[in-house]
Design an enzyme around this catalytic site. Sequence first.
Site, PDB file in Angstrom:
ATOM      1  N   SER A 189       0.812  -1.211   0.000  1.00 35.91           N
ATOM      2  CA  SER A 189       0.000   0.000   0.000  1.00 35.91           C
ATOM      3  C   SER A 189       0.848   1.265   0.000  1.00 35.91           C
ATOM      4  O   SER A 189       0.314   2.367   0.059  1.00 35.91           O
ATOM      5  CB  SER A 189      -0.874  -0.003   1.246  1.00 35.91           C
ATOM      6  OG  SER A 189      -0.048  -0.169   2.363  1.00 35.91           O
TER       7      SER A 189
ATOM      8  N   THR B  27      -1.885   3.585   4.564  1.00 34.06           N
ATOM      9  CA  THR B  27      -0.998   4.725   4.327  1.00 34.06           C
ATOM     10  C   THR B  27      -0.049   4.800   5.487  1.00 34.06           C
ATOM     11  O   THR B  27      -0.455   4.549   6.615  1.00 34.06           O
ATOM     12  CB  THR B  27      -1.829   6.031   4.303  1.00 34.06           C
ATOM     13  OG1 THR B  27      -2.587   6.059   3.096  1.00 34.06           O
ATOM     14  CG2 THR B  27      -0.975   7.278   4.374  1.00 34.06           C
TER      15      THR B  27
ATOM     16  N   THR C 228       1.661   6.960   0.256  1.00 35.49           N
ATOM     17  CA  THR C 228       0.729   5.853  -0.023  1.00 35.49           C
ATOM     18  C   THR C 228       0.682   5.535  -1.510  1.00 35.49           C
ATOM     19  O   THR C 228       1.002   6.387  -2.349  1.00 35.49           O
ATOM     20  CB  THR C 228      -0.698   6.243   0.440  1.00 35.49           C
ATOM     21  OG1 THR C 228      -1.554   5.116   0.372  1.00 35.49           O
ATOM     22  CG2 THR C 228      -1.291   7.356  -0.395  1.00 35.49           C
TER      23      THR C 228
ATOM     24  N   ARG D 201      -7.155   8.506 -10.057  1.00 34.86           N
ATOM     25  CA  ARG D 201      -7.683   8.844  -8.728  1.00 34.86           C
ATOM     26  C   ARG D 201      -6.555   9.286  -7.793  1.00 34.86           C
ATOM     27  O   ARG D 201      -5.500   8.691  -7.736  1.00 34.86           O
ATOM     28  CB  ARG D 201      -8.396   7.629  -8.145  1.00 34.86           C
ATOM     29  CG  ARG D 201      -9.039   7.872  -6.770  1.00 34.86           C
ATOM     30  CD  ARG D 201      -8.159   7.420  -5.641  1.00 34.86           C
ATOM     31  NE  ARG D 201      -8.846   7.473  -4.350  1.00 34.86           N
ATOM     32  CZ  ARG D 201      -8.231   7.304  -3.181  1.00 34.86           C
ATOM     33  NH1 ARG D 201      -6.929   7.087  -3.139  1.00 34.86           N
ATOM     34  NH2 ARG D 201      -8.902   7.363  -2.057  1.00 34.86           N
ATOM     35  N   VAL D 202      -6.820  10.353  -7.054  1.00 33.05           N
ATOM     36  CA  VAL D 202      -5.898  10.831  -6.018  1.00 33.05           C
ATOM     37  C   VAL D 202      -6.699  10.912  -4.726  1.00 33.05           C
ATOM     38  O   VAL D 202      -7.849  11.356  -4.733  1.00 33.05           O
ATOM     39  CB  VAL D 202      -5.320  12.219  -6.399  1.00 33.05           C
ATOM     40  CG1 VAL D 202      -4.546  12.823  -5.236  1.00 33.05           C
ATOM     41  CG2 VAL D 202      -4.429  12.107  -7.633  1.00 33.05           C
ATOM     42  N   GLY D 203      -6.099  10.462  -3.639  1.00 35.53           N
ATOM     43  CA  GLY D 203      -6.810  10.474  -2.354  1.00 35.53           C
ATOM     44  C   GLY D 203      -6.445  11.672  -1.509  1.00 35.53           C
ATOM     45  O   GLY D 203      -6.046  12.731  -2.004  1.00 35.53           O
ATOM     46  N   ASP D 204      -6.583  11.500  -0.211  1.00 31.55           N
ATOM     47  CA  ASP D 204      -6.312  12.584   0.740  1.00 31.55           C
ATOM     48  C   ASP D 204      -4.832  12.749   1.057  1.00 31.55           C
ATOM     49  O   ASP D 204      -4.387  13.825   1.454  1.00 31.55           O
ATOM     50  CB  ASP D 204      -7.028  12.276   2.067  1.00 31.55           C
ATOM     51  CG  ASP D 204      -6.521  10.962   2.684  1.00 31.55           C
ATOM     52  OD1 ASP D 204      -6.432   9.950   1.949  1.00 31.55           O
ATOM     53  OD2 ASP D 204      -6.185  10.954   3.884  1.00 31.55           O
TER      54      ASP D 204
ATOM     55  N   GLY E 126      -9.751   7.972   1.606  1.00 27.92           N
ATOM     56  CA  GLY E 126      -9.332   9.357   1.399  1.00 27.92           C
ATOM     57  C   GLY E 126     -10.451  10.300   1.029  1.00 27.92           C
ATOM     58  O   GLY E 126     -10.463  11.464   1.438  1.00 27.92           O
TER      59      GLY E 126
HETATM   60  N1  ASP Z   1      -5.872   7.478   2.569  1.00 21.56           N
HETATM   61  C1  ASP Z   1      -5.355   6.725   1.450  1.00 21.56           C
HETATM   62  C2  ASP Z   1      -6.108   7.086   0.223  1.00 21.56           C
HETATM   63  O1  ASP Z   1      -7.312   7.233   0.274  1.00 21.56           O
HETATM   64  C3  ASP Z   1      -5.377   5.277   1.604  1.00 21.56           C
HETATM   65  C4  ASP Z   1      -5.253   4.718   2.982  1.00 21.56           C
HETATM   66  O2  ASP Z   1      -4.829   5.340   3.912  1.00 21.56           O
HETATM   67  O3  ASP Z   1      -5.603   3.574   3.175  1.00 21.56           O
HETATM   68  O4  ASP Z   1      -5.512   7.140  -0.825  1.00 21.56           O
END
Ligand code: ASP
Length: 331
Positions: free
Chosen positions: A87, A189, A207, A217-220, A243
């Site tokens: 991950s 993450t 992450t 896709r981009v997360g938080d 995220g």
């Molecule tokens: N927060 C991360 C994301 O959404 C993934 C994770 O922490 O599991 O990309």
Amino acid sequence: MKRRKFIKNAALTSAGLAVGSTLSSCDESKSKEKSTGAKASLPLVIATWHVEAATAKAMEVLQSGGTALDAVEQGCMIEEANEKGQSVGKGGLPDREGNVTLDACIMDKNGNCGAVVYLKDITHAVSIARKVMEDTPHVMLAGEGAKQFAVSQGFEPEDLLTEASKEAWEKWKVEAKYKPIINIENHDTIGMLAIDKNGDISGACTTSGLAYKMAGRVGDSPIIGSGLFVDNEIGAAVATGLGEEVVKTVGSFLVVELMRQGKSPQEACEEAIGRIVNKPNSDYKNFQVGYIAVNKQGETGSYSIHQWFSMTKFQDGINEQIQSDYFNKEN
Ligand code: ASP
């Protein structure tokens, strides 16, 4: 990350969350960090999940006189290089098209920050984020531009898709559900916060994001204020989990602002989770979010929606996993 070992035995069926029993051996009495108001012993490092090798590296940096910024970068690099962690960094699970794309950010004691999103072929995304912060006039670089910048800084491109991750992706493709089940295995993450001996705080977050996410896709995690926020006068927070839900509540900034209003790190993490689960029609049973936080006094806290989130903390020579308290006690 060792957390993956924990998930084999059980499932939070209504939540679609995989959980495990190994962690039940954790000392529950340590599950909730209490606010004492006393100044904690420094330096200290905390990180999301069970990442003792990473926190050990960060502490080694701090004890040899390195800054909190050096510590969080080098600590995160340990997990980025760990191919078994699917991950983060090399070996991260890919998107639906088979691309491993990394997101990372870093923030220092002066409020400077840098981030990379949708970075391909470079293992140490956190280091590129630091380079963006220190060597460019920008805060964030994305995709091909981020990769070109990394290469210009001497980073070697390499294939991040390991055999194990390729195999997992190929298995996933058999059913290729449009919406992947949000479980502990497919999101993860490393977020790390450190306070050096002078009391200065820095943080980083890295992450490969949600496994089998849509391409692009981009997360938080690379979004300053969502995945990570540091205010050297108040404290810092970092997030893990779905995220999209963290972004919608600007979670890490929220935790820091709640600490500014006088809440302990524990109370602030709990309220930030509350903002997610108490939304009208919140679907929280189907996803996990966890926060960890530290304040300027060195008090720490962690809280999540579901069970089995943990924080690793290294302080006073003790490097330990602390099981987090959590909101959903229904199961
Ligand atoms: N927060 C991360 C994301 O959404 C993934 C994770 O922490 O599991 O990309």
